[in-house]
Scaffold this active site. Structure first.
Site, PDB file in Angstrom:
ATOM      1  N   ARG A 183       4.330   4.418   7.838  1.00  0.00           N
ATOM      2  CA  ARG A 183       5.309   4.412   6.742  1.00  0.00           C
ATOM      3  C   ARG A 183       4.541   4.337   5.421  1.00  0.00           C
ATOM      4  O   ARG A 183       3.867   3.340   5.146  1.00  0.00           O
ATOM      5  CB  ARG A 183       6.254   3.221   6.906  1.00  0.00           C
ATOM      6  CG  ARG A 183       7.392   3.164   5.905  1.00  0.00           C
ATOM      7  CD  ARG A 183       8.309   1.979   6.208  1.00  0.00           C
ATOM      8  NE  ARG A 183       9.449   1.925   5.310  1.00  0.00           N
ATOM      9  CZ  ARG A 183       9.448   1.307   4.138  1.00  0.00           C
ATOM     10  NH1 ARG A 183       8.351   0.679   3.718  1.00  0.00           N
ATOM     11  NH2 ARG A 183      10.529   1.311   3.378  1.00  0.00           N
ATOM     12  N   LYS A 191       0.687  -2.427  -0.183  1.00  0.00           N
ATOM     13  CA  LYS A 191       1.088  -3.832  -0.100  1.00  0.00           C
ATOM     14  C   LYS A 191      -0.002  -4.782  -0.604  1.00  0.00           C
ATOM     15  O   LYS A 191      -1.161  -4.424  -0.777  1.00  0.00           O
ATOM     16  CB  LYS A 191       1.477  -4.180   1.338  1.00  0.00           C
ATOM     17  CG  LYS A 191       2.837  -3.605   1.734  1.00  0.00           C
ATOM     18  CD  LYS A 191       3.287  -4.083   3.089  1.00  0.00           C
ATOM     19  CE  LYS A 191       4.712  -3.583   3.388  1.00  0.00           C
ATOM     20  NZ  LYS A 191       5.178  -4.017   4.725  1.00  0.00           N
TER      21      LYS A 191
END
Length: 275
Positions: free
Chosen positions: A245, A211
């Site tokens: 995740r 991210k």
């Protein structure tokens, strides 16, 4: 939790696994690499992502769920649409991972009578607008915890068993790239709703893989943030995350094996010292 995005526009791997065969091979590889859960997503939730029609999302996710349900691994579906939830559970999904925290009308009704796990995520705003301007919090950790506590309370009031619920602080979903995301990571365990003494805490899911919160520090494009993602995963586990995740399963599994060995050695030394 291995990420399986079967979308043309996800921020990191959009289009790579949109073909059914490619997606299936990717799932099989993540299982070989050590994934414990597969998270199947048929709609990108990157900032600014447009919504996908229900029928199109179902066409993407259902064939994979049906094909993979015999793989002897839990299958999660990453969706906020009640109709997709219902069909996915009927097809064999074991978990619903909802970025909207089951706030959509009909979402709780779609899952309440099933036995699947539920992950409740915090998001400020919605994917198309969540990163416009500067997200504003007075106390990001406390506000995220309060939001998750309210959502958990509503699920439990509707009859959902506590044991089915996990929570996700929503890294990158309506958060200032560095200020808010790293405060949440530093205090990850504190983002979970409080529970009475002696009661097991709600499991926390951490999703930071590739991210922008990582890219802002390492100055690398998403596909080159593997090392940063692994470091973030280890930090999250050390701070109490139960589910990580990730895109890069093998590298994360290797790193956590080393972390686990160090933890076990430290515990053994402490036990010997007490004896």
């Amino acid at each position: 939790m291995g990420i399986l995005n079967i979308t043309p526009d996800s921020f990191s791997d959009g289009g790579r696994y949109a073909d059914f065969g490619d997606a299936l091979r990717r799932a099989e590889q993540m299982l070989l690499d050590g994934a414990d859960i597969l998270d199947i997503g048929g709609e990108s939730t990157r900032p600014g992502a447009p919504p996908v029609p229900v029928d199109e999302e179902l066409e993407r996710v259902l064939p994979l769920i049906e094909q993979l349900r015999e793989a002897n691994v839990p299958l999660s579906v990453d969706t906020y649409k009640p109709e997709v939830m219902r069909h996915s559970i009927a097809a064999g999904a074991d978990m619903v991972n909802d970025i909207w925290g089951f706030r959509m009308p009909g979402a709780i009704d779609a899952v309440r009578s099933s036995h699947c796990g539920l992950c409740v995520m915090h998001m400020l705003g919605e994917p198309q607008t969540m990163q416009l301007g500067t997200p504003d919090y007075t106390d990001v950790v406390g506000e995220v915890r309060a939001f998750l506590a309210a959502r958990v309370a509503e699920l439990e009031a509707a009859g959902v068993a506590r044991a089915r619920i996990s929570v996700d602080p929503g890294f990158g979903f309506g958060k200032a790239v560095i200020e808010h995301n790293y405060a949440l990571l530093a205090h990850l365990a504190e983002t979970a709703p409080h529970v009475p003494q002696g009661v097991a805490p709600y499991p926390v899911l951490a999703g930071m893989s590739r991210k922008s919160m990582l890219g802002a520090l390492v100055n690398r494009p998403a596909p080159e943030r593997v090392a940063a993602s692994v470091a973030a995963a280890v930090c999250a586990v050390e701070r109490g995350a139960a589910i990580i995740r990730v895109h890069d399963v093998a590298q994360t599994v290797d790193a956590l094996k080393i972390w686990g060995a160090v933890r076990d050695a430290a515990r053994s030394e402490a036990a010997s010292a007490q004896d």
